[in-house]
Design a protein around this motif. Structure first.
Motif: not given
Length: 444
Positions: A357-366, A416-419
């Protein structure tokens, strides 16, 4: 291989079995399981004992539900079997002279474990891999560059045999020697490449530094396996952009090759339900979960000869979709691929967090490179209880990164992840690159 390539069932489907009705699939599985369990009872010391202790006879299998009378087979059982009957273990179901190949686990967390194959197993494996490569778009005469590691890793030889079986021209490149890999792609017109997601990300980064634009190559298929990646939207979008090609998830494990691969529709790995019987179970109650709900994938081989497994607890969290696909394929799919491992899940203040779930956000982040690592240390633990209160994340900026990229990423992750994330932006090139499987969670 002695088996001759067969003619595909249609222009888009390799084997008629891919189109069987659900009733036909389940009827086939029940008949195959009856034969397989009878054979396993006779030939595997481990399962003969397991069946006896469970009071189970193969003839007791009147329906697929009856398989649940047997216990799970876990990695610890396999390791114990190796210790009880070295070197190939008590789960093996053939004499040494009947097996023609042995592959080993990577040995990163334990002593490398062997898994045997007979010639029939290898031919079955190659045909199933060919089925999936065909579903993704590989055709006879295409150039297939295999960048899976051939040293000890199971995927390299399997992919090579499958592409040959289909009639492609194979370049057995292995991993490493990045610049030569890139030059080979352009010089020989490779149309399909296969490797780990980490290596494909590394290749894209290296090509940019070389001034080579992979989107101008002939590559149309980027097939990845060995670790999560292709089913993570952020990773898929970033690598498809870098390669100018479609990216496909190829899911398998040493003990079960293959489990399920993407088709051209990219709806999630399609399970090989004429090769494995699949259960998706609640991780705690072990009860079946409905389609659309998360559970642990449990597999039973229907025809594996050398090292058959019965109710193998993969530890992989998945969501199953048994609906018929728009292309007419009827075998169930895993929506989103492997969502994480049950034993990799982090619990932070009551929130269940998978690294994917973290990878999904990191890889999509500019503004970020492809590399990242999650760090678990004392700074993110409650000093009294030792429970996690957050996660430390290390990332690298790219040339377009804004000065506040770390702060903005931390906010996005929290939303996104509430963490709570402690984001450390480290200089480019700091984080380790890999040509094989990347380690994304470290403990310091």
């Amino acid at each position: 291989m002695t088996q001759q390539p067969k003619a595909p069932y249609s222009e888009t489907i390799w084997d008629e079995a891919e189109t069987w009705s659900r009733d036909r699939i389940e009827s086939f599985q029940l008949d195959a399981l009856r034969r397989q369990l009878a054979r396993v009872q006779q030939t595997s010391v481990h399962y003969r004992k397991v069946f006896a202790e469970a009071g189970f006879e193969p003839g007791d299998l009147k329906s697929l539900v009856d398989l649940r009378r047997l216990p799970f087979t876990r990695k610890s059982d396999y390791v114990a079997g190796l210790e009880a009957a070295p070197p190939f273990g008590s789960l093996a179901a053939v004499a040494p002279g009947e097996a023609v190949r042995v592959h080993f686990s990577s040995g990163t967390t334990a002593r490398p474990a062997p898994v045997l194959w007979t010639q029939v197993d290898i031919e079955r494996w190659a045909d199933l891999y060919a089925r999936y490569l065909y579903a993704q778009g590989l055709r006879r005469g295409d150039v297939f560059q295999c960048m899976f590691n051939y040293a000890w890793f199971v995927g390299g030889l399997g992919a090579t045999l499958a592409a040959q079986h289909l009639g492609a021209l194979v370049i057995p490149a292995s991993s490493g020697d990045t610049e030569r890999q890139i030059e080979t792609i352009f010089q020989y017109g490779s149309q399909c490449v296969i490797g780990t997601p980490s290596f494909m990300a590394h290749m894209a980064e290296a090509a940019e530094k070389m001034g080579r634009d992979l989107t101008t190559s002939r590559v149309k298929m980027v097939c990845v396996g060995g670790e999560p990646g292709a089913s993570i939207p952020g990773t898929r979008e970033k690598l498809e952009r870098a390669w100018g090609a479609k990216m496909f998830d190829c899911y398998g494990a040493l003990e079960c090759q293959p489990i399920g691969w993407d088709t051209a529709l990219q709806l999630g790995p399609t399970l090989a339900e004429d090769f494995i019987y699949v259960e998706v179970l609640h991780p705690d109650t072990h009860e079946p979960v409905a389609d659309g709900e998360r559970g642990v994938l449990v597999l039973t081989h229907l025809d594996k000869q050398a090292c058959p497994l019965v109710r193998w607890w993969t530890g992989d969290m998945v969501v199953r979709d048994s609906s018929v696909a728009p292309d007419g394929r009827t075998h169930a799919r895993l929506k989103g691929g492997v969502l994480g491992r049950a034993d990799d899940m982090l619990i932070i203040r009551g929130v269940n967090l998978f690294p994917t779930a973290v990878e999904d956000i990191v890889r999509a982040f500019p503004g970020l490179s492809n590399e990242y690592v999650l760090v678990i240390d004392g700074s993110v633990k409650d000093p009294k209880t030792g429970f996690l209160t957050g996660v430390k994340l290390r990332v690298e900026p790219d040339a377009q990164a804004a000065p506040d990229v770390g702060e903005r990423l931390s906010q996005r992750l929290r939303e996104k992840l509430q963490v709570r994330f402690h984001v450390e932006v480290v200089p480019p090139g700091t984080l380790p690159r890999t040509v094989h499987k990347a380690k994304r969670v470290i403990h310091e």
